[in-house]
Design a protein around this motif. Structure first.
Motif, PDB file in Angstrom:
ATOM      1  N   ASN A   1       0.887  -1.294   0.100  1.00  0.00           N
ATOM      2  CA  ASN A   1       0.073  -0.186  -0.181  1.00  0.00           C
ATOM      3  C   ASN A   1       0.755   1.377  -0.008  1.00  0.00           C
ATOM      4  N   ALA A   2       2.211   0.959  -0.314  1.00  0.00           N
ATOM      5  CA  ALA A   2       3.102   2.151  -0.078  1.00  0.00           C
ATOM      6  C   ALA A   2       2.525   3.456  -1.301  1.00  0.00           C
ATOM      7  N   TYR A   3       2.280   2.898  -2.374  1.00  0.00           N
ATOM      8  CA  TYR A   3       2.023   3.865  -3.482  1.00  0.00           C
ATOM      9  C   TYR A   3       0.585   3.311  -4.154  1.00  0.00           C
ATOM     10  N   GLU A   4      -0.386   2.534  -3.612  1.00  0.00           N
ATOM     11  CA  GLU A   4      -1.348   2.301  -3.731  1.00  0.00           C
ATOM     12  C   GLU A   4      -2.647   2.738  -2.717  1.00  0.00           C
ATOM     13  N   HIS A   5      -3.496   3.351  -2.984  1.00  0.00           N
ATOM     14  CA  HIS A   5      -4.450   3.948  -2.046  1.00  0.00           C
ATOM     15  C   HIS A   5      -5.469   3.043  -1.447  1.00  0.00           C
TER      16      HIS A   5
END
Lengths: 540, 540
Positions: free
Chosen positions: A323-327
């Motif tokens: 989830n670092a760059y996926e909302h």
């Protein structure tokens, strides 16, 4: 702000999704639907599970009449209700004598949506009638349709501009519709000029003075149609109109493929049928196909790039932490994570890509591949869009060399005397045998393609199943005029999958050749890995 | 809500526009810029008048290094300040030993922007370090850069997610940056998952605890990047980051071509240089051309369809009440009202065009020109973008024929043996004299251009001042592979003006020839109309 505080901002009940792709959406320039198209779009919307489908404006054009007459027999809607669209009666006419309202009855739907001007200035200047008549038109029309047993959605056109200029009149129109028995007051930002804070505040004020459902209809002229729809819901609207993929006149209507996931996933509000949110990406793409508009890869939630990651920084982080760059989890909306390889990609992207292709690269090979990739991209190559050429680069970094054929030389002659004649000659060596083939074509690249196939086709009959499906050219550093560098991309298919290859050169013939050559090698490579297919007819 | 109530919602001061097209925007899939492209994009941004241009990440790739080394000599920025991007020091390293920070100094800009993780979970899981070290990395890096005399923008990555989960840590990072001397705390919605109400509330809370400028950096994953940027400004942010045309990874960054007009026209806030808002449409289109992404006709404010009207709306209706379906005067943003072209509109447009060029066309000639234009556009010609070819078509409709030279034939040979050799031969007749010329080139089009100039250049020395400045290729109906039709556009100049000519053919050599031929004829025509210039040195 803790997540529990979200509750202050929205209603707890379900939000009715009202799709107007087939009516307002089809006002988009370049979007023209046949009746068959419309029926198929409606099926997709029902499959997605929106509550209402506005099918068109009966009486306005023969297509929409045909749609409503065929729909009952040809559509088997499971979850959606079909709605016919029209307007209030004309100034000075009786409702029962008005052909617009008559057409609405003839459409045979259980629900209708009628538009009324709810801005004083519009009533005076565009309708050229009095404000009293404006209110009466709303009352009479709703009342007539309700008396015929119809559920009536009331689209208040120009509502927000009208309210800011003369709230009393705009509210009087809504009051008339409510008293006449409308089920929903839909506030329309017709010219799309509002910002979310305005929508939120005005919807709240209307909500405080209305006893029936309030809805919202936004256009994207300020780039805020999605946010405006959400602001309306947070102020109490429970009916949202919009179009799949944001189709619509000018800048489009509110994009339901963003509004629905925002409401469902961010505000936890029930919208479409439960359990169907994962259908939204395929439905969006399917409808794009049906209406023949190229899908927007940047589209929130459903776009091909919505969960694609390029920067090396991000990719290594994602490998560690999804989830670092996926909302959201892309699977919730039927989409997926995708990694893109480019000069910005670090080792981790390239390693992942190689692993996916079954190529084993040691640390030294990865370093060589990254260096080569960077050098080539600096020259104008662009590997993220050419998976085929990338695969060959990675294989070569692992020490592989293609052994299908060796190209000795190729040449093209394009002679423009009396209509013109273009031919290409290719000289190759296959297993020690030298083969020379010449072919004509309607252009230099086509001639080269034909000559190469002629030269190696006898030895590699599987080439017969491989053909080019797309050819694109981009001039790089175009300011150098005809001496600019050119990048050619070729998409090829064997009937099962599609791959893209690439060439870059100051000479477009050289660039095209590189892409052609890579295309054929990729195809032969794939064919060689499934020998069982040899001799069989091509798939597809 | 009266318009005076708007004042509650926003600050009165100017908003600094920080463009990151060249850094974050270039993360977009399919978008790859050469250093020349980047320089030209920066010129456009300066022309528009944004306050800051983030040029790239020095040290991350050779292109960005080259950009920063060439920028001081090749860019003459009038209104914008160039910013180099980097990150905080690595965990466990000293700032003065960290190569990322070193590269930032080497870039030679007055301002830098560094990104720091401001989410506790990201620091622990992605950086794999302690929260104390996370805060120290921010403090040390800012402090080091400030000690070198740099103005430091501090991009707080993952700020909003981080704040919702552990506000104390996120605020501690901001505090450290502020105490170390950062000029601006830029709150980043890195994965783009926020909605406007969240952004508005959190920015307000940060603003209440910070003594320096607060900025906002949004991504469009919920379809709300524009609205989120506006919400931040309404809560006190006075620095807005975004990209022209909403370029950027995944769903893109906040689209500045919507944010700027929204702030300027809807909230009356100063943004770009005064008086330049009307440049935003041409700049948006010019940059789309430079980065070679097809412009989105639905784009708010700047899209070709943003003020286009279909829907049976009459010109007279809009003339009566301009704002009926237009939320602003399109000329404020350099765009215009457009009616979907009818045959009548075509006639008047064409007549106007001819008049402007001093060509007198009678009614029959106009009809012939329209018919020919329609036929050619059906084949893929696009006269709107080729003023030179349109002029020739109109002149021919009036009975004119070019008498400069007659082309008998041309041919190209491209031989790829040992490095390759491309040559073209052109045969022309000028005033009864037959001339044959052969020339080499680095590609077929370049060779043809050289051969044509060689053949007619002696007779027309004014050709010496005419040269090509741009060459573009678009493959039409690309699904036909290498047999697709190709459109070539050539921009030429005589040092005073630029004209565009066009060719379309399945054979790219034929298409290029048409465009070349038209280019030269247009140039000779213009030169023949100002004989006084003959013999003089070329302008420019």
């Amino acid at each position: 702000m803790s997540s529990s505080r979200l509750e202050e901002y929205g209603p707890a009940g379900a939000i009715d999704i009202f799709d107007t792709t087939l009516r307002d959406g089809s006002q988009q320039e370049g979007l023209s639907l046949t009746v068959d198209d419309k029926l198929r779009v409606a099926e997709q919307l029902d499959h997605l599970g929106v509550k209402f489908i506005e099918g068109g404006w009966p009486g306005a054009n023969p297509k929409d009449d045909e749609f409503f007459s065929r729909a009952p027999n040809e559509l088997n809607l499971q979850t959606s209700t079909l709605v016919a669209f029209g307007s209030t009666r004309h100034p000075g006419k009786k409702a029962e004598d008005d052909e617009v309202l008559r057409h609405l009855l003839d459409a045979g739907t259980e629900s209708v949506c009628i538009v009324a001007k709810s801005s004083a200035i519009q009533v005076r200047k565009a309708l050229r009638t009095t404000l009293e008549e404006g209110v009466a038109m709303a009352y009479d029309s709703v009342s007539f349709l309700v008396s015929k047993g119809l559920k009536v959605f009331f689209d208040a056109e120009h509502f927000f501009d009208g309210y800011l200029a003369n709230a009393k009149f705009s509210m009087a129109v809504l009051k008339a519709a409510e008293e006449a028995g409308a089920s929903t007051l839909v506030l329309c930002d017709t010219n799309g000029g509002m910002l979310p804070f305005q929508i939120g505040q005005i919807v709240g004020e209307v909500k405080a003075h209305s006893g029936i459902q309030v809805g919202i209809h936004c256009h994207n002229d300020t780039g805020c149609a999605v946010a405006n729809s959400i602001a309306a819901v947070q102020s109490g609207a429970t009916h949202v109109q919009g179009c799949v993929n944001g189709y619509g006149e000018r800048t489009g209507n509110a994009d339901l493929t963003a509004v629905i996931p925002d409401l469902s996933l961010k505000l936890n509000l029930p919208t479409i049928e439960p359990g169907r949110l994962e259908r939204i990406t395929p439905v969006s793409h399917h409808i794009a196909e049906l209406v023949n508009m190229p899908p927007d890869s940047q589209q929130p939630y459903v776009g091909a790039a919505a969960f694609a990651h390029k920067a090396g920084l991000h990719t290594s982080a994602i490998a560690r932490m999804r989830n670092a760059y996926e909302h959201i989890d892309p699977e919730l909306v039927g989409n997926g994570t995708r990694f893109i390889v480019s000069e910005m990609a670090g080792r981790s992207t390239l390693a992942l890509q190689a692993e996916r292709l079954g190529i084993s690269l040691d640390s030294g090979a990865i370093s060589r591949a990254i260096q080569q990739l960077k050098d080539l991209e600096h020259q104008g190559y662009h590997f993220e869009v050419a998976d085929g050429s990338l695969e060959l680069l990675l294989r070569r970094a692992a020490g592989w060399q293609q052994s299908f054929y060796h190209v000795e030389s190729y040449r093209v002659m394009s002679d423009h005397t009396d209509g013109g004649n273009t031919e290409a000659t290719v000289k190759v060596v296959i297993a020690g045998e030298r083969i020379i083939a010449t072919a004509e074509g309607n252009g230099p690249v086509n001639a080269l393609d034909s000559a190469l196939r002629k030269a190696i086709g006898e030895r590699y009959p599987e080439l017969h199943c491989i053909h080019l499906v797309d050819y694109r050219v981009r001039v790089l550093n175009s300011a150098n005029g005809t001496a600019s560098s050119t990048r050619v991309l070729i998409d090829s298919t064997d009937g099962e999958r599609v791959w893209t290859t690439m060439g870059v050169s100051e000479n477009i013939i050289e660039a095209s050749w590189q892409a052609l050559d890579d295309s054929v090698v990729c195809g032969l490579l794939a064919a060689s890995e499934k020998p069982a297919a040899a001799g069989k007819p091509c798939p597809d």
